[in-house]
Design an enzyme around this catalytic site. Structure first.
Site, PDB file in Angstrom:
ATOM      1  N   THR A  16      28.314  10.816  19.318  1.00  0.00           N
ATOM      2  CA  THR A  16      27.171   9.972  19.679  1.00  0.00           C
ATOM      3  C   THR A  16      27.588   9.068  20.838  1.00  0.00           C
ATOM      4  OG1 THR A  16      27.617   8.077  18.211  1.00  0.00           O
ATOM      5  CG2 THR A  16      26.443   9.959  17.248  1.00  0.00           C
ATOM      6  N   GLY A  17      26.636   8.785  21.733  1.00  0.00           N
ATOM      7  CA  GLY A  17      27.006   8.053  22.944  1.00  0.00           C
ATOM      8  C   GLY A  17      28.004   8.859  23.751  1.00  0.00           C
ATOM      9  N   GLY A  18      27.804  10.175  23.754  1.00  0.00           N
ATOM     10  CA  GLY A  18      28.746  11.067  24.457  1.00  0.00           C
ATOM     11  C   GLY A  18      28.343  11.336  25.892  1.00  0.00           C
ATOM     12  N   SER A  54      28.570   8.989  28.284  1.00  0.00           N
ATOM     13  CA  SER A  54      29.126   7.947  29.158  1.00  0.00           C
ATOM     14  C   SER A  54      30.461   7.459  28.603  1.00  0.00           C
ATOM     15  CB  SER A  54      28.120   6.782  29.200  1.00  0.00           C
ATOM     16  OG  SER A  54      28.644   5.658  29.873  1.00  0.00           O
ATOM     17  N   ILE A  79      33.801   6.267  27.061  1.00  0.00           N
ATOM     18  CA  ILE A  79      34.766   6.795  26.080  1.00  0.00           C
ATOM     19  C   ILE A  79      34.220   8.059  25.413  1.00  0.00           C
ATOM     20  CG2 ILE A  79      35.911   6.292  23.880  1.00  0.00           C
ATOM     21  CD1 ILE A  79      35.860   3.262  24.799  1.00  0.00           C
ATOM     22  N   GLY A  80      32.947   8.032  25.058  1.00  0.00           N
ATOM     23  CA  GLY A  80      32.342   9.189  24.381  1.00  0.00           C
ATOM     24  C   GLY A  80      32.322  10.412  25.269  1.00  0.00           C
ATOM     25  N   SER A 104      36.103  -1.732  17.738  1.00  0.00           N
ATOM     26  CA  SER A 104      36.552  -2.508  18.896  1.00  0.00           C
ATOM     27  C   SER A 104      37.665  -3.448  18.454  1.00  0.00           C
ATOM     28  CB  SER A 104      35.407  -3.355  19.450  1.00  0.00           C
ATOM     29  OG  SER A 104      35.892  -4.287  20.409  1.00  0.00           O
ATOM     30  N   TYR A 139      28.924  -9.271  18.025  1.00  0.00           N
ATOM     31  CA  TYR A 139      29.498  -7.944  18.300  1.00  0.00           C
ATOM     32  C   TYR A 139      30.669  -7.680  17.354  1.00  0.00           C
ATOM     33  CZ  TYR A 139      31.877  -4.252  21.019  1.00  0.00           C
ATOM     34  OH  TYR A 139      32.497  -3.093  21.419  1.00  0.00           O
TER      35      TYR A 139
HETATM   36  P1  NAP Z   1      29.333   3.046  27.663  1.00  0.00           P
HETATM   37  O1  NAP Z   1      29.891   3.820  28.800  1.00  0.00           O
HETATM   38  O2  NAP Z   1      28.264   2.062  27.909  1.00  0.00           O
HETATM   39  O3  NAP Z   1      28.895   4.055  26.527  1.00  0.00           O
HETATM   40  C1  NAP Z   1      28.082   3.650  25.457  1.00  0.00           C
HETATM   41  C2  NAP Z   1      27.365   4.876  24.988  1.00  0.00           C
HETATM   42  O4  NAP Z   1      26.552   4.572  23.854  1.00  0.00           O
HETATM   43  C3  NAP Z   1      26.442   5.440  26.054  1.00  0.00           C
HETATM   44  O5  NAP Z   1      26.575   6.843  26.027  1.00  0.00           O
HETATM   45  C4  NAP Z   1      25.064   5.023  25.593  1.00  0.00           C
HETATM   46  O6  NAP Z   1      24.109   5.942  26.062  1.00  0.00           O
HETATM   47  C5  NAP Z   1      25.251   5.096  24.085  1.00  0.00           C
HETATM   48  N1  NAP Z   1      24.310   4.304  23.339  1.00  0.00           N
HETATM   49  C6  NAP Z   1      24.136   2.966  23.371  1.00  0.00           C
HETATM   50  N2  NAP Z   1      23.163   2.603  22.536  1.00  0.00           N
HETATM   51  C7  NAP Z   1      22.710   3.747  21.967  1.00  0.00           C
HETATM   52  C8  NAP Z   1      21.700   4.039  21.018  1.00  0.00           C
HETATM   53  N3  NAP Z   1      20.947   3.064  20.489  1.00  0.00           N
HETATM   54  N4  NAP Z   1      21.499   5.318  20.648  1.00  0.00           N
HETATM   55  C9  NAP Z   1      22.254   6.310  21.183  1.00  0.00           C
HETATM   56  N5  NAP Z   1      23.208   6.106  22.091  1.00  0.00           N
HETATM   57  C10 NAP Z   1      23.429   4.832  22.473  1.00  0.00           C
HETATM   58  O7  NAP Z   1      30.487   2.229  26.939  1.00  0.00           O
HETATM   59  P2  NAP Z   1      31.878   2.660  26.282  1.00  0.00           P
HETATM   60  O8  NAP Z   1      32.822   1.614  26.697  1.00  0.00           O
HETATM   61  O9  NAP Z   1      32.189   4.075  26.521  1.00  0.00           O
HETATM   62  O10 NAP Z   1      31.534   2.405  24.745  1.00  0.00           O
HETATM   63  C11 NAP Z   1      31.750   3.378  23.741  1.00  0.00           C
HETATM   64  C12 NAP Z   1      32.084   2.671  22.449  1.00  0.00           C
HETATM   65  O11 NAP Z   1      33.322   1.976  22.618  1.00  0.00           O
HETATM   66  C13 NAP Z   1      31.070   1.626  22.012  1.00  0.00           C
HETATM   67  O12 NAP Z   1      30.878   1.710  20.616  1.00  0.00           O
HETATM   68  C14 NAP Z   1      31.729   0.309  22.389  1.00  0.00           C
HETATM   69  O13 NAP Z   1      31.292  -0.749  21.588  1.00  0.00           O
HETATM   70  C15 NAP Z   1      33.186   0.654  22.139  1.00  0.00           C
HETATM   71  N6  NAP Z   1      34.143  -0.196  22.845  1.00  0.00           N
HETATM   72  C16 NAP Z   1      34.214  -0.231  24.178  1.00  0.00           C
HETATM   73  C17 NAP Z   1      35.143  -1.062  24.807  1.00  0.00           C
HETATM   74  C18 NAP Z   1      35.257  -1.154  26.312  1.00  0.00           C
HETATM   75  O14 NAP Z   1      35.920  -2.082  26.802  1.00  0.00           O
HETATM   76  N7  NAP Z   1      34.684  -0.246  27.082  1.00  0.00           N
HETATM   77  C19 NAP Z   1      36.009  -1.843  24.035  1.00  0.00           C
HETATM   78  C20 NAP Z   1      35.915  -1.787  22.664  1.00  0.00           C
HETATM   79  C21 NAP Z   1      34.990  -0.949  22.066  1.00  0.00           C
HETATM   80  P3  NAP Z   1      22.611   5.488  26.425  1.00  0.00           P
HETATM   81  O15 NAP Z   1      22.699   4.194  27.155  1.00  0.00           O
HETATM   82  O16 NAP Z   1      22.056   6.623  27.224  1.00  0.00           O
HETATM   83  O17 NAP Z   1      21.949   5.349  25.119  1.00  0.00           O
END
Ligand code: NAP
Length: 249
Positions: A12-14, A16, A18-19, A137, A150
């Site tokens: 899920t969230g694949g 963008s 990390i996904g 996180s 968060y």
């Molecule tokens: P990202 O590039 O913004 O990816 C987030 C993904 O989640 C996107 O694919 C987005 O796609 C999807 N998403 C968000 N809300 C959604 C919803 N309601 N339904 C379905 N898809 C949804 O950020 P990322 O950094 O890769 O984040 C991935 C995970 O890592 C998240 O859980 C985030 O909290 C966690 N994380 C990230 C960091 C960091 O520093 N980057 C640190 C700790 C944890 P759409 O917008 O198209 O829905």
């Protein structure tokens, strides 16, 4: 090259960050990958980038009907799922005094409720011996300014994982948590930081990390592959910090 050969993996969230990196790596390791996200055009781009016959499904993890539809699709097209990575997440940074109920619900609906009901829906189609990876996180365990909601929404995930690891032991489905520190993805742009302030923000963040830099999505993907694959066959119910050592500071 074949750690997930002939496995079916859903991220899920694949579409963008990390996904997407995890989906690309899982596919390169032989998996049939399914990715989800809310933005259809970004899901379509991700499917093209992942290749290997990847499938994209548009939907919102806060919508329980979306999870039911995903489970039905998996059953119909593939029979069962080997890897489920609940990774979709959102963040809003705000001091607790200013948090509105709407902001609170928005984060808990995606980060917490979305994970709970996603796993609940997918369990019946998980193959015995499968692996569930939940993206939490570092904020869940380390206090960061403005992260209370968060952090709370993510902290629940480790508790879910520990309970599910035991609930699912008869089926040998392992459940583990991937806990990233700051990673350079588009989520940073969603924090509402002006472009002009971004370099200073990134520098300040990097200075808090013993590695001296932010993580790359593929570094998290490699850890996700470890948890998803048989490389971690004796690992269950853990929270794996992948944070350049930030949890030590
Ligand atoms: P990202 O590039 O913004 O990816 C987030 C993904 O989640 C996107 O694919 C987005 O796609 C999807 N998403 C968000 N809300 C959604 C919803 N309601 N339904 C379905 N898809 C949804 O950020 P990322 O950094 O890769 O984040 C991935 C995970 O890592 C998240 O859980 C985030 O909290 C966690 N994380 C990230 C960091 C960091 O520093 N980057 C640190 C700790 C944890 P759409 O917008 O198209 O829905």
């Amino acid at each position: 090259m074949n750690k997930l050969q002939d496995k079916v993996a859903l991220v899920t969230g694949g579409n963008s960050g990390i996904g997407l990196a995890a989906a690309e790596l899982f596919a390169a390791e032989g998996a049939q990958v399914i990715v989800t996200g809310r933005r259809q055009d970004v899901v379509d781009d991700a499917v093209r980038r992942i290749g290997h016959g990847a499938i994209g499904v548009q939907g919102d993890v806060a919508d329980i009907g979306h999870h039911a539809a995903l489970a039905a699709m998996v059953r119909e097209r593939f029979g069962a799922l080997d890897v489920y990575m609940a990774n979709a997440g959102v963040i809003t940074i705000a001091h607790s005094a200013g948090v509105t109920p709407q902001e609170f619900d928005a984060q808990f609906n995606v980060n917490t409720r979305g994970v709970f009901f996603g796993v609940q829906s997918i369990i019946p189609v998980m193959r015995d011996g499968g692996s569930i990876v939940l993206t939490s996180s570092l904020a869940a365990t380390r206090v960061l300014e403005g992260h209370a909601v968060y952090a709370g929404s993510k902290a629940a995930i480790a508790a879910f994982a520990r309970n599910w690891a035991l609930e699912l032991r008869a089926r040998r489905v392992r459940v583990n948590v991937l806990s990233p520190g700051p990673v350079d993805t588009s989520i940073l742009a969603k924090l509402g930081i002006a472009d002009s302030d971004r370099p200073a923000f990134l520098e300040a963040m990097a200075s808090m990390i013993p590695a001296g830099r932010l993580g790359e999505p593929m570094e998290l993907a490699k850890a996700a592959l470890y948890l998803a694959s048989d490389d971690s066959s004796f690992v269950n119910g853990i929270e794996l910090n992948v944070d350049g050592g930030m949890s030590l500071t």
